[in-house]
Scaffold this motif. Structure first.
Motif, PDB file in Angstrom:
ATOM      1  N   ALA A   4      45.463  44.338  33.912  1.00  9.12           N
ATOM      2  CA  ALA A   4      44.371  45.124  34.493  1.00  9.12           C
ATOM      3  C   ALA A   4      44.492  46.592  34.104  1.00  9.12           C
ATOM      4  O   ALA A   4      45.566  47.191  34.212  1.00  9.12           O
ATOM      5  CB  ALA A   4      44.392  44.972  36.014  1.00  9.12           C
ATOM      6  N   GLY A   5      43.387  47.147  33.602  1.00  8.55           N
ATOM      7  CA  GLY A   5      43.344  48.567  33.263  1.00  8.55           C
ATOM      8  C   GLY A   5      43.958  48.936  31.924  1.00  8.55           C
ATOM      9  O   GLY A   5      43.996  50.114  31.569  1.00  8.55           O
ATOM     10  N   ARG A   7      43.066  47.552  28.818  1.00  9.27           N
ATOM     11  CA  ARG A   7      42.265  47.126  27.672  1.00  9.27           C
ATOM     12  C   ARG A   7      42.292  48.162  26.546  1.00  9.27           C
ATOM     13  O   ARG A   7      42.346  47.808  25.370  1.00  9.27           O
ATOM     14  CB  ARG A   7      40.828  46.875  28.123  1.00  9.27           C
ATOM     15  CG  ARG A   7      39.887  46.485  26.980  1.00  9.27           C
ATOM     16  CD  ARG A   7      38.471  46.299  27.475  1.00  9.27           C
ATOM     17  NE  ARG A   7      37.540  46.046  26.392  1.00  9.27           N
ATOM     18  CZ  ARG A   7      36.231  45.937  26.527  1.00  9.27           C
ATOM     19  NH1 ARG A   7      35.699  46.043  27.748  1.00  9.27           N
ATOM     20  NH2 ARG A   7      35.454  45.726  25.498  1.00  9.27           N
ATOM     21  N   SER A  74      46.670  40.062  38.473  1.00  9.75           N
ATOM     22  CA  SER A  74      45.552  40.778  39.091  1.00  9.75           C
ATOM     23  C   SER A  74      44.260  40.064  38.749  1.00  9.75           C
ATOM     24  O   SER A  74      44.145  39.444  37.679  1.00  9.75           O
ATOM     25  CB  SER A  74      45.496  42.226  38.583  1.00  9.75           C
ATOM     26  OG  SER A  74      44.252  42.832  38.883  1.00  9.75           O
ATOM     27  N   ASP A  75      43.282  40.166  39.631  1.00 10.98           N
ATOM     28  CA  ASP A  75      41.977  39.582  39.350  1.00 10.98           C
ATOM     29  C   ASP A  75      41.328  40.219  38.128  1.00 10.98           C
ATOM     30  O   ASP A  75      40.446  39.625  37.506  1.00 10.98           O
ATOM     31  CB  ASP A  75      41.042  39.749  40.555  1.00 10.98           C
ATOM     32  CG  ASP A  75      41.316  38.726  41.642  1.00 10.98           C
ATOM     33  OD1 ASP A  75      42.065  37.770  41.372  1.00 10.98           O
ATOM     34  OD2 ASP A  75      40.786  38.890  42.755  1.00 10.98           O
ATOM     35  N   GLU A  76      41.776  41.430  37.778  1.00 13.37           N
ATOM     36  CA  GLU A  76      41.170  42.147  36.654  1.00 13.37           C
ATOM     37  C   GLU A  76      41.932  41.941  35.346  1.00 13.37           C
ATOM     38  O   GLU A  76      41.574  42.526  34.322  1.00 13.37           O
ATOM     39  CB  GLU A  76      41.081  43.641  36.971  1.00 13.37           C
ATOM     40  CG  GLU A  76      40.229  43.960  38.194  1.00 13.37           C
ATOM     41  CD  GLU A  76      38.857  43.294  38.138  1.00 13.37           C
ATOM     42  OE1 GLU A  76      38.180  43.434  37.094  1.00 13.37           O
ATOM     43  OE2 GLU A  76      38.475  42.626  39.117  1.00 13.37           O
ATOM     44  N   ASP A  77      42.990  41.124  35.355  1.00 17.02           N
ATOM     45  CA  ASP A  77      43.652  40.771  34.102  1.00 17.02           C
ATOM     46  C   ASP A  77      42.644  40.095  33.184  1.00 17.02           C
ATOM     47  O   ASP A  77      41.777  39.339  33.647  1.00 17.02           O
ATOM     48  CB  ASP A  77      44.812  39.794  34.348  1.00 17.02           C
ATOM     49  CG  ASP A  77      45.974  40.428  35.082  1.00 17.02           C
ATOM     50  OD1 ASP A  77      46.097  41.668  35.043  1.00 17.02           O
ATOM     51  OD2 ASP A  77      46.757  39.675  35.688  1.00 17.02           O
ATOM     52  N   LEU A  78      42.772  40.336  31.872  1.00 19.52           N
ATOM     53  CA  LEU A  78      41.900  39.682  30.903  1.00 19.52           C
ATOM     54  C   LEU A  78      42.685  38.565  30.211  1.00 19.52           C
ATOM     55  O   LEU A  78      43.732  38.817  29.610  1.00 19.52           O
ATOM     56  CB  LEU A  78      41.399  40.693  29.863  1.00 19.52           C
ATOM     57  CG  LEU A  78      40.482  41.800  30.396  1.00 19.52           C
ATOM     58  CD1 LEU A  78      40.125  42.791  29.284  1.00 19.52           C
ATOM     59  CD2 LEU A  78      39.217  41.204  30.997  1.00 19.52           C
ATOM     60  N   HIS A 107      30.420  37.081  31.371  1.00 12.98           N
ATOM     61  CA  HIS A 107      31.545  37.972  31.686  1.00 12.98           C
ATOM     62  C   HIS A 107      32.539  38.106  30.543  1.00 12.98           C
ATOM     63  O   HIS A 107      33.575  38.752  30.707  1.00 12.98           O
ATOM     64  CB  HIS A 107      32.285  37.458  32.920  1.00 12.98           C
ATOM     65  CG  HIS A 107      31.452  37.463  34.170  1.00 12.98           C
ATOM     66  ND1 HIS A 107      31.121  38.618  34.840  1.00 12.98           N
ATOM     67  CD2 HIS A 107      30.859  36.436  34.850  1.00 12.98           C
ATOM     68  CE1 HIS A 107      30.384  38.311  35.904  1.00 12.98           C
ATOM     69  NE2 HIS A 107      30.207  36.990  35.924  1.00 12.98           N
ATOM     70  N   PRO A 125      37.911  37.897  32.612  1.00 15.25           N
ATOM     71  CA  PRO A 125      38.646  38.371  33.791  1.00 15.25           C
ATOM     72  C   PRO A 125      39.198  37.187  34.579  1.00 15.25           C
ATOM     73  O   PRO A 125      38.529  36.160  34.741  1.00 15.25           O
ATOM     74  CB  PRO A 125      37.574  39.126  34.590  1.00 15.25           C
ATOM     75  CG  PRO A 125      36.541  39.509  33.578  1.00 15.25           C
ATOM     76  CD  PRO A 125      36.519  38.377  32.583  1.00 15.25           C
ATOM     77  N   ARG A 126      40.411  37.332  35.082  1.00 18.71           N
ATOM     78  CA  ARG A 126      41.036  36.256  35.838  1.00 18.71           C
ATOM     79  C   ARG A 126      40.164  35.860  37.040  1.00 18.71           C
ATOM     80  O   ARG A 126      40.058  34.671  37.375  1.00 18.71           O
ATOM     81  CB  ARG A 126      42.418  36.690  36.320  1.00 18.71           C
ATOM     82  CG  ARG A 126      43.226  35.542  36.938  1.00 18.71           C
ATOM     83  CD  ARG A 126      44.508  36.065  37.584  1.00 18.71           C
ATOM     84  NE  ARG A 126      45.395  36.683  36.617  1.00 18.71           N
ATOM     85  CZ  ARG A 126      46.261  36.017  35.863  1.00 18.71           C
ATOM     86  NH1 ARG A 126      46.333  34.696  35.940  1.00 18.71           N
ATOM     87  NH2 ARG A 126      47.054  36.659  35.022  1.00 18.71           N
ATOM     88  N   SER A 127      39.546  36.835  37.683  1.00 20.19           N
ATOM     89  CA  SER A 127      38.729  36.535  38.864  1.00 20.19           C
ATOM     90  C   SER A 127      37.565  35.622  38.514  1.00 20.19           C
ATOM     91  O   SER A 127      37.191  34.732  39.295  1.00 20.19           O
ATOM     92  CB  SER A 127      38.198  37.831  39.479  1.00 20.19           C
ATOM     93  OG  SER A 127      37.399  38.553  38.537  1.00 20.19           O
TER      94      SER A 127
END
Length: 355
Positions: A4-5, A7, A74-78, A107, A125-127
């Motif tokens: 996350a964050g 990229r 994290s939910d924001e992991d790619l 997405h 995104p993981r989420s």
């Protein structure tokens, strides 16, 4: 995965080679990323386009402590396709079908792998993957207790080999009848899958231990005599594909270095009739979506980026835009690049170079 964050720190192999002042082909040959202590790729090991965290690689080559990446999910992991498939609990091949669902497709995040930056490695995104996992069609449904007469295979085609591989891991002498019973697939599917996997594993062992004969390798792997004939034939084809790979990878690297293609790890495919073929996706500014190599005809352009080999056993489909390039089955990179950029050359299908 890209945490996350982070990229903006994602670095391709071409980026890393450039940062070190190396041509991409030299980088692949020297493999500086394989030296002890080098930061590991942040992409999954089986990804065709490896990625690194540029903060980590920059610190390593400067002789400074390598910053640690976040360890917690994290939910924001790619996630790349292999990681997304693992999160969903399916094979990467099955993920290729799921990813077109609007809940995922809208997405998708593309990390550039070409110099022009138009195309890139797909991430999600993981989420988004987790939400799709909860809502995906068929979730929770139990497999049927048998394969109805006249029905197709009960396992999606893309998942068959990975599932057979699990059975083979558990018992090298597993029979086609057991595979049919466990996976509810046709007998021909089971026999073909077992032969394919056993053949590849024989080739792996022969590569690791060149002094072995193919028969001895099959025996060492625990494969029953009755199953060896087909497996040995597959092993021969697999070895031939591996011998062809260096030339094809050399061409792909040269095209990428010239900005004509994306840097990829080439996959050699065996077509019906035991002919070998491969495809290299081209950059968006090129006159064709991809190049295809067929050992019978050499190189040609392709009309489709998604399905470059076409439907007819890898031969070029009839239609506009197809051009055969080069003067033989294995032209040098310079000749191929010249023919690719000159639309007047190579308009006719050559005679087969094979056999």
């Amino acid at each position: 995965m890209i945490r996350a964050g982070r990229r903006k720190y994602a670095q391709t192999m071409a980026d890393l080679a450039s940062a070190l002042g190396m041509p991409l082909g030299t980088f692949r040959n020297k493999k500086p990323h394989a030296q002890e202590g080098h930061p590991a790729p942040i992409s999954s090991p089986k990804s065709r386009a490896l990625l690194w965290d540029s903060e980590q690689t920059k610190a390593f080559y400067a002789g400074k402590p390598i910053p640690q990446l976040p360890a917690a999910d994290s939910d924001e992991d790619l996630l790349d396709r292999h990681e997304a498939a693992a999160e969903l609990g399916v094979s990467p091949a099955s993920w290729n079908k799921y990813k077109h669902d609007p809940k995922l497709a809208e997405h998708v995040v593309r990390i550039p792998v070409s110099k022009a930056g138009e195309e890139g490695t797909e991430h999600w995104p993981r989420s988004v993957v987790r939400a799709f996992k909860t809502a995906r069609p068929g979730k929770g449904q139990s497999p049927t207790s048998g394969r109805p007469k006249g029905s197709g295979d009960m396992v999606p085609r893309e998942e068959i080999l990975p599932r057979i591989a699990e059975l083979l891991d558990a018992d090298p002498a597993v029979t086609a009848a057991v595979v049919v019973d466990e996976l509810k697939v046709a007998s021909t599917t089971a026999m073909s899958g077992l032969a394919q996997l056993r053949g590849r594993r024989i080739a792996d062992l022969l590569e690791a231990e060149p002094r072995l004969t193919a028969e001895k390798a099959a025996e060492q792997l625990g494969y029953p005599v009755v199953a060896r004939r087909r497996a040995l034939a597959v092993a021969v084809a697999e070895q031939r594909a591996r011998q062809t790979h260096p030339y094809l990878q050399h061409i792909a690297d040269a095209l990428a270095e010239a900005g004509a293609a994306e840097p990829i790890e080439v996959e050699v495919q065996q077509l019906p009739g035991e002919h070998l073929a491969a495809a290299v996706p081209l950059s968006a500014d090129q006159p064709a979506p991809a190049l295809v190599w067929d050992e019978r005809y050499g190189w040609r352009t392709a009309n489709s980026r998604r399905h470059p080999l076409g439907k007819e056993s890898g031969t070029a489909p009839e239609g506009e835009g197809i051009r055969y390039l080069g003067s033989g089955p294995r032209p040098a990179p310079a000749e191929l690049l010249e023919a690719l950029t000159d639309g007047r050359k190579g308009s006719k299908r050559p005679k087969s170079f094979a056999g």
